[in-house]
Design a protein around this motif. Structure first.
Motif, short mmCIF file in Angstrom:
data_model
loop_
_atom_site.label_atom_id
_atom_site.label_comp_id
_atom_site.label_asym_id
_atom_site.label_seq_id
_atom_site.Cartn_x
_atom_site.Cartn_y
_atom_site.Cartn_z
N MET A 118 33.05 171.77 67.62
CA MET A 118 32.12 170.87 66.95
C MET A 118 32.53 169.39 67.06
N PRO A 119 33.83 169.08 66.97
CA PRO A 119 34.22 167.68 67.17
C PRO A 119 33.86 167.17 68.57
N ILE A 120 33.97 168.04 69.59
CA ILE A 120 33.59 167.64 70.95
C ILE A 120 32.08 167.40 71.01
N ALA A 121 31.33 168.33 70.42
CA ALA A 121 29.87 168.20 70.42
C ALA A 121 29.44 166.95 69.65
N GLU A 122 30.23 166.61 68.65
CA GLU A 122 29.93 165.42 67.85
C GLU A 122 30.15 164.16 68.69
N ARG A 123 31.22 164.18 69.48
CA ARG A 123 31.54 163.00 70.30
C ARG A 123 30.55 162.81 71.43
N ASN A 124 30.11 163.90 72.08
CA ASN A 124 29.21 163.71 73.23
C ASN A 124 27.73 163.85 72.88
N GLY A 125 27.45 164.03 71.58
CA GLY A 125 26.06 164.03 71.14
C GLY A 125 25.38 165.39 71.21
N LYS A 126 26.04 166.39 71.80
CA LYS A 126 25.42 167.72 71.91
C LYS A 126 25.19 168.34 70.54
N ILE A 127 25.87 167.81 69.54
CA ILE A 127 25.75 168.33 68.18
C ILE A 127 24.30 168.27 67.70
N VAL A 128 23.53 167.33 68.23
CA VAL A 128 22.16 167.18 67.77
C VAL A 128 21.36 168.44 68.11
N GLY A 129 21.41 168.85 69.38
CA GLY A 129 20.72 170.06 69.79
C GLY A 129 21.29 171.30 69.14
N GLY A 164 22.90 171.42 66.29
CA GLY A 164 22.54 171.37 64.88
C GLY A 164 21.11 171.84 64.64
N GLN A 165 20.22 171.49 65.56
CA GLN A 165 18.83 171.93 65.42
C GLN A 165 18.71 173.45 65.58
N TRP A 166 19.48 173.98 66.54
CA TRP A 166 19.49 175.44 66.73
C TRP A 166 20.06 176.11 65.46
N ILE A 167 21.13 175.55 64.92
CA ILE A 167 21.74 176.10 63.72
C ILE A 167 20.73 176.11 62.57
N MET A 168 20.03 174.98 62.38
CA MET A 168 19.09 174.89 61.27
C MET A 168 17.92 175.87 61.45
N GLN A 169 17.41 175.99 62.68
CA GLN A 169 16.33 176.95 62.93
C GLN A 169 16.77 178.38 62.65
N THR A 170 17.97 178.71 63.15
CA THR A 170 18.49 180.07 62.97
C THR A 170 18.74 180.34 61.49
N ALA A 171 19.32 179.37 60.81
CA ALA A 171 19.64 179.51 59.38
C ALA A 171 18.36 179.66 58.56
N ASN A 193 26.07 173.50 57.07
CA ASN A 193 26.92 172.31 57.26
C ASN A 193 26.20 171.28 58.13
N ILE A 194 26.24 170.04 57.68
CA ILE A 194 25.62 168.96 58.43
C ILE A 194 26.68 167.90 58.68
N SER A 195 26.85 167.54 59.93
CA SER A 195 27.86 166.52 60.24
C SER A 195 27.23 165.13 60.19
N ALA A 196 28.09 164.14 60.08
CA ALA A 196 27.63 162.75 59.97
C ALA A 196 26.76 162.36 61.16
N ARG A 197 27.19 162.77 62.33
CA ARG A 197 26.48 162.43 63.56
C ARG A 197 25.04 162.95 63.52
N PHE A 210 16.47 163.27 62.47
CA PHE A 210 17.04 164.39 61.73
C PHE A 210 16.10 164.92 60.64
N PHE A 211 15.60 164.03 59.78
CA PHE A 211 14.84 164.49 58.62
C PHE A 211 13.46 165.04 59.02
N GLU A 212 12.87 164.41 60.04
CA GLU A 212 11.59 164.88 60.56
C GLU A 212 11.73 166.30 61.12
N VAL A 213 12.77 166.50 61.94
CA VAL A 213 13.00 167.81 62.55
C VAL A 213 13.31 168.85 61.47
#
Ligand code: C2E
Ligand code: CA
Ligand code: CA
Ligand code: CA
Length: 280
Positions: free
Chosen positions: A76-87, A89-96, A117-121, A128-131
């Motif tokens: 997750m820290p890697i995904a946070e640094r390269n921005g992949k966390i956005v996609g 995170g969306q998959w996580i929220m949909q699945t959850a 869990n929601i990270s700062a990024r 984020f809020f719209e999605v």
């Protein structure tokens, strides 16, 4: 500052080349991990003082064909640094949300709440809020069952009015805000002051020492006193022993989470009571 950030990278490149190769390997492997269906959510129970299940925390898992099971603390820290966390995170929220909607339709789990869990990024991503709103609507979930766990590493020392308004809008729909890893950040009081928070989650590092470290005991007492005076509830994470549970219960914690009650498991391995399915 940025200089220190750069310095950190150079230093770790120089002193831990193997570690850095692994990071690069993980970064590449993370590409398409969702499409290859390598990510999964596991669910860990959160219980009340009677050990009845109040709900679950969703914890992401990454099973890679060659690299094996990779912990979120690693990727997750890697995904946070390269921005992949956005996609991701969306998959996580949909699945959850899909899982929560299913639980809300079943009698035994109708009242379970699901913490995500929601990270700062993620939260600072303009969409984020719209999605999130679209995901809530599309899943048909009752938002009152949803909790967002925010870590104190969010750079919120100068509270952002827009972010506050967006979070309040979710809270008005019944979503609950949890401050995660509480006590480990340095802006704890600012968060409590500026966000409509319903829960503080005491970090495992304090729970670890709760039986023999008087500093941990005093910090926990202080968190509980603060929460009590502000009508905020407190959940303790990383509870592993009956003795820790007894102590925290007597100290006044409202909810508990940890290996003592259940490890994170795939949804189909949870029993109706929300604990481990021994037969699976
Ligand atoms: P966290 O949010 O503080 O989650 C608690 C971590 O403690 C989890 O590790 C959980 O499996 C572990 N844990 C639970 N009970 C016990 C216990 O009794 N003893 C011990 N020793 N550990 C316990 P995990 O699943 O490896 O997650 C690590 C961190 O990765 C999380 O810390 C969270 O910051 C992040 N993370 C996990 N899933 C997600 C996610 O879906 N989204 C985001 N943004 N971050 C996630
Ligand atoms: Ca958490
Ligand atoms: Ca923690
Ligand atoms: Ca955390």
């Amino acid at each position: 500052g940025w200089l220190f950030f750069l310095k950190d990278i150079t230093e770790s490149e120089a002193t831990h080349p193997a570690l850095c190769n692994r990071q690069r390997l993980l970064e590449q492997a993370l590409d398409g991990a969702i499409q290859r269906r390598e990510l999964a959510l596991h669910y860990q129970p959160i219980v009340d003082a009677n050990r009845a299940v109040l709900g679950m925390e969703a914890l992401v898992r990454w099973q890679h064909a060659g690299l094996g099971l990779i912990s979120p603390g690693d990727f997750m820290p890697i995904a946070e640094r390269n921005g992949k966390i956005v996609g991701i995170g969306q998959w996580i929220m949909q699945t959850a949300c899909a899982q929560l909607a299913a639980w809300q339709r079943a009698p035994h789990s109708r009242h379970w709440q699901l913490s995500v869990n929601i990270s700062a990024r993620e939260i600072y991503e303009p969409t984020f809020f719209e999605v999130l709103q679209d995901t809530i609507t599309a899943s048909g979930v009752d938002p009152a069952g949803l909790k967002l766990e925010l870590t104190e590493t969010l750079p919120l020392s100068s509270p952002d009015q827009v972010l506050q308004r967006q979070l309040r809008n979710l809270v008005d729909q019944g979503v609950q805000l949890v401050l995660d890893d509480y006590g480990t950040g340095c802006t704890s009081l600012n968060y409590v002051k500026h966000l409509p928070v319903s829960w503080l989650k005491i970090d495992r590092s304090f729970v670890d020492g709760v039986l023999d470290n008087s500093r941990d005991q005093k910090i926990i007492a202080a968190i509980l006193a603060l929460a009590d005076s502000l009508d905020i509830r407190v959940v303790a994470e990383g509870v592993e022993t009956l003795e820790q549970f007894d102590y925290l219960h007597r100290a006044g914690c409202h909810a508990f989470q940890g290996y003592l009650f259940g490890r994170p498991l795939p949804a189909d391995r949870l029993t109706d009571r929300g604990d481990a399915n021994q037969l699976a």
